[in-house]
Design a protein around this motif. Structure first.
Motif, PDB file in Angstrom:
ATOM      1  N   ARG A 129       0.956  -1.037   0.218  1.00 31.72           N
ATOM      2  CA  ARG A 129       0.097   0.057   0.059  1.00 31.72           C
ATOM      3  C   ARG A 129       0.897   1.072  -0.025  1.00 31.72           C
ATOM      4  N   TYR A 188       0.276   5.744   0.033  1.00 36.11           N
ATOM      5  CA  TYR A 188      -0.711   6.694   0.581  1.00 36.11           C
ATOM      6  C   TYR A 188       0.041   8.085   0.217  1.00 36.11           C
ATOM      7  N   TYR A 224      -0.621  11.907   1.082  1.00 34.87           N
ATOM      8  CA  TYR A 224      -1.062  13.169   2.243  1.00 34.87           C
ATOM      9  C   TYR A 224      -0.691  14.269   1.858  1.00 34.87           C
ATOM     10  N   PHE A 264      -5.469  13.173   4.145  1.00 32.05           N
ATOM     11  CA  PHE A 264      -5.451  12.155   2.986  1.00 32.05           C
ATOM     12  C   PHE A 264      -5.817  12.609   1.686  1.00 32.05           C
ATOM     13  N   TYR A 277      -4.934   6.526  -1.918  1.00 34.59           N
ATOM     14  CA  TYR A 277      -3.955   5.642  -1.794  1.00 34.59           C
ATOM     15  C   TYR A 277      -4.114   4.332  -2.781  1.00 34.59           C
ATOM     16  N   GLU A 312      -8.994   4.633  -3.330  1.00 33.05           N
ATOM     17  CA  GLU A 312      -9.728   5.880  -2.871  1.00 33.05           C
ATOM     18  C   GLU A 312      -9.042   6.999  -3.157  1.00 33.05           C
ATOM     19  N   LEU A 340       3.279  14.262   1.676  1.00 34.91           N
ATOM     20  CA  LEU A 340       4.007  13.224   2.385  1.00 34.91           C
ATOM     21  C   LEU A 340       3.481  12.142   1.476  1.00 34.91           C
ATOM     22  N   GLY A 375      -6.184  -6.655  10.119  1.00 35.40           N
ATOM     23  CA  GLY A 375      -6.818  -5.598  10.872  1.00 35.40           C
ATOM     24  C   GLY A 375      -5.882  -4.532  11.188  1.00 35.40           C
ATOM     25  N   PHE A 376      -4.689  -4.486  10.743  1.00 32.09           N
ATOM     26  CA  PHE A 376      -4.059  -3.255  11.044  1.00 32.09           C
ATOM     27  C   PHE A 376      -2.951  -2.855  10.089  1.00 32.09           C
ATOM     28  N   ASP A 377      -2.568  -1.809   9.663  1.00 29.35           N
ATOM     29  CA  ASP A 377      -1.869  -1.012   8.766  1.00 29.35           C
ATOM     30  C   ASP A 377      -1.169   0.032   9.226  1.00 29.35           C
ATOM     31  N   GLU A 378       0.140  -0.403   9.762  1.00 29.25           N
ATOM     32  CA  GLU A 378       0.909   0.625  10.228  1.00 29.25           C
ATOM     33  C   GLU A 378       1.789   1.325   8.864  1.00 29.25           C
ATOM     34  N   GLN A 379       1.692   2.648   8.726  1.00 29.05           N
ATOM     35  CA  GLN A 379       2.100   3.325   7.893  1.00 29.05           C
ATOM     36  C   GLN A 379       3.398   4.178   8.100  1.00 29.05           C
ATOM     37  N   PHE A 386       6.362   6.841   7.015  1.00 34.41           N
ATOM     38  CA  PHE A 386       6.178   8.053   6.303  1.00 34.41           C
ATOM     39  C   PHE A 386       7.505   8.491   5.530  1.00 34.41           C
ATOM     40  N   GLY A 387       7.706   9.054   4.532  1.00 37.18           N
ATOM     41  CA  GLY A 387       8.743   9.472   3.888  1.00 37.18           C
ATOM     42  C   GLY A 387       9.052  11.101   4.394  1.00 37.18           C
ATOM     43  N   TYR A 423      -7.514   2.617  15.979  1.00 28.13           N
ATOM     44  CA  TYR A 423      -6.497   2.505  16.664  1.00 28.13           C
ATOM     45  C   TYR A 423      -6.093   4.027  16.740  1.00 28.13           C
ATOM     46  N   TYR A 470       2.500  10.811  16.505  1.00 30.71           N
ATOM     47  CA  TYR A 470       3.698  10.881  15.602  1.00 30.71           C
ATOM     48  C   TYR A 470       4.425  12.319  16.061  1.00 30.71           C
ATOM     49  N   LEU A 512       7.117  12.368   9.063  1.00 24.85           N
ATOM     50  CA  LEU A 512       6.586  11.631  10.517  1.00 24.85           C
ATOM     51  C   LEU A 512       7.130  10.680  10.954  1.00 24.85           C
ATOM     52  N   LEU A 561      -7.001   5.660  13.403  1.00 30.97           N
ATOM     53  CA  LEU A 561      -7.115   4.738  12.069  1.00 30.97           C
ATOM     54  C   LEU A 561      -8.420   3.972  12.471  1.00 30.97           C
ATOM     55  N   TYR A 593      -9.905  -1.798  10.544  1.00 31.59           N
ATOM     56  CA  TYR A 593      -9.903  -2.197   9.177  1.00 31.59           C
ATOM     57  C   TYR A 593      -9.906  -1.126   8.282  1.00 31.59           C
TER      58      TYR A 593
END
Lengths: 115, 113
Positions: free
Chosen positions: A31, A33, A35, A45, A48, A56, A91, A100-104, A106-107, B32, B36, B44, B94, B97
């Motif tokens: 994934r 994204y 921002y 946002f 993505y 989206e 960003l 269940g979880f999607d840790e992003q 960042f650059g 969640y 940051y 971030l 967040l 899901y």
């Protein structure tokens, strides 16, 4: 270990010009994204991708904005006919989708100044 | 939809003093929670996150945060700050899901010697 990279880090352009930014995600992250962060605000946002599919888009993303991720790796964000209101930090983040979880991650961002 | 309110735009504090940065959120679904940090002209960096389980979460650089569901808060604390903690801090949510982070407006922490 390479994190998310963005190029260029800074861009100054004149109103009406087109600009393109690039984001290289962490390898194997599926994934990606985009921002936008304006002065004094938190990131908002824009859009993505999951692999190469753009899933989206925010209504912040006007018709002058287009993003691509042609091979599911790097992504580009193009702004056509820039306006002063486009001045912001752009960003990019990437993630590996897990249940269940999607840790992003960042650059460093690309700071755009439109004069 | 989710929203995040960071109650202080700037927090000045002396070095070695404790600090609390306040964050409240609104959501009709499970979320969640994240904090940051952003140093000048940088992206971030994740300080800590709450996914589930213990409501007190510890992060990097000596920061911790407590999730309070009844108060819908997720305040960030550090018992003793350093000059190097001077930065802007963002609280974010967040949706479970979900796929997009929703950020607060940020709190600038200024540590003075």
């Amino acid at each position: 270990d390479t994190g998310v990279s963005q190029d260029p880090r800074h861009k100054i352009t004149k109103r009406g010009q087109n600009v393109t930014f690039r984001c290289d995600p962490i390898s194997e992250h599926n994934r990606l994204y985009w921002y936008r962060q304006t002065l004094g605000q938190g990131p908002e946002f824009l859009t993505y991708f999951q692999n190469e599919a753009q899933l989206e888009k925010s209504r912040l993303l006007s018709d002058r904005f287009s993003a691509e991720r042609p091979k599911g790796s790097f992504s580009t964000l193009e702004i056509q006919r820039t306006e002063q209101g486009d001045s912001a930090m752009y960003l990019c983040a990437s993630s590996l989708v897990r249940q269940g979880f999607d840790e992003q991650y960042f650059g460093p961002g690309t700071r755009l100044t439109v004069t | 939809a989710q929203s995040v309110t960071q109650l202080d735009s700037q927090v000045p504090v002396f070095e070695e003093a404790p600090v609390e940065l306040r964050c409240n959120y609104s959501s009709s679904v499970s979320v969640y929670l994240f904090w940051y940090v952003q140093y000048p002209n940088q992206g971030l960096q994740l300080l800590l996150k709450y996914l589930s389980g213990s409501t007190l979460v510890k992060g990097i650089n000596g920061f911790e945060a407590e999730f309070n569901k009844s108060q819908t808060s997720f305040h960030l604390r550090k018992p003793s700050v350093h000059i190097s903690d001077t930065a802007e801090y963002f609280c974010a949510v967040l949706r479970e899901y979900g796929n997009k982070l929703v950020f607060g407006a940020g709190t600038i922490l200024r540590v003075k010697s």
